[in-house]
Design a protein around this motif. Sequence first.
Motif, short mmCIF file in Angstrom:
data_model
loop_
_atom_site.label_atom_id
_atom_site.label_comp_id
_atom_site.label_asym_id
_atom_site.label_seq_id
_atom_site.Cartn_x
_atom_site.Cartn_y
_atom_site.Cartn_z
N THR A 117 30.67 29.86 34.79
CA THR A 117 30.64 31.26 35.24
C THR A 117 29.25 31.86 35.02
N GLY A 135 37.42 36.05 46.92
CA GLY A 135 38.10 34.87 46.38
C GLY A 135 39.40 35.26 45.70
N VAL A 178 41.71 34.79 41.99
CA VAL A 178 41.61 34.45 40.57
C VAL A 178 42.98 34.61 39.93
N ASN A 226 39.62 30.49 37.76
CA ASN A 226 39.51 30.17 39.18
C ASN A 226 40.20 28.84 39.40
N GLU A 279 34.20 29.80 45.19
CA GLU A 279 33.73 30.71 44.13
C GLU A 279 34.50 32.04 44.20
N VAL A 280 34.72 32.62 43.04
CA VAL A 280 35.37 33.93 42.95
C VAL A 280 34.34 34.90 42.37
#
Length: 264
Positions: free
Chosen positions: A48, A93, A95, A125, A130-131
């Motif tokens: 992250t 995204g 999560v 995630n 990708e978030v």
Amino acid sequence: MHPRSLKIPAGRLPPGAIGHNRGVVRRNYAFMPPEGVLKSRLPAYDLTVVRFLAAPVLGAQFAQFVLEVAPGGGSNRAVVETGVQHFLFVLSGAVVIRVGADQPAELTGGGFAYIPPGVAFTLKNEGRDEVRVLALRKRYEAIDLPPPEPIVSHRDRVPRENPTGLEGRGFQYLLPFGDMRFDFEMNLMWFQTGASFPDVETHIMEHGLYMLEGQGLYFLGQEWHEIWAEDFIWMGGFCPQQFYPTGFGDVEYLLYKNVNRDVA
Ligand code: UGY
Ligand code: MN
């Protein structure tokens, strides 16, 4: 011109990249375009990238940051901080978040969570993309009421209101408006071209503003700044402020505001 619309040969810096900067940092406000906000990492998160936008070192009394969580990444243990509350808003995204002992919930773009002080949460995630999550940390200012309960919801479940009555404006109060247990608001502010505030505002409350969509001119202190999607503004208490959209489309930003407490 938007820098991303320039055609830059691979491996070259864009014209003006060295020395020119739309951003400003002043005593009680800061305007930060995303391109200069460098990567940080935090021990509580794997895979992250953290992009800090506001923090006490800037003058703000809260911290705000974007988490860019790679597939398989996220919190490696529950995040829990005595006396500190968190707010999470999914920018893009999907999560999976778990708050306290509640069942895990999937949050997609526009999903959000309020986590009261001392309550643990995890964020993961579990997908392939990708978030991006906008996160806020604020020390809770306790009063003689119990702190609020957690909230996990989505912006689509929150009505759009227009307390100003001015045409082309709308507010979504993501946290219950007027509930004195909360010491801050997170509001989605929507403007159509031609709309603005009724006045230059100068108020005690601080703001953290994340531009979600569109572009416009923001008045801060004594100067106008051109801003667009993904820019961030910190406004300290009593920073004069005004805004109007300039692009062809609507504008929306997410606005943090400390409320419901005095400062004696
Ligand atoms: O509610 C507010 O303080 C809001 N009108 N301020 C802002 O968008 N800068
Ligand atoms: Mn304001």
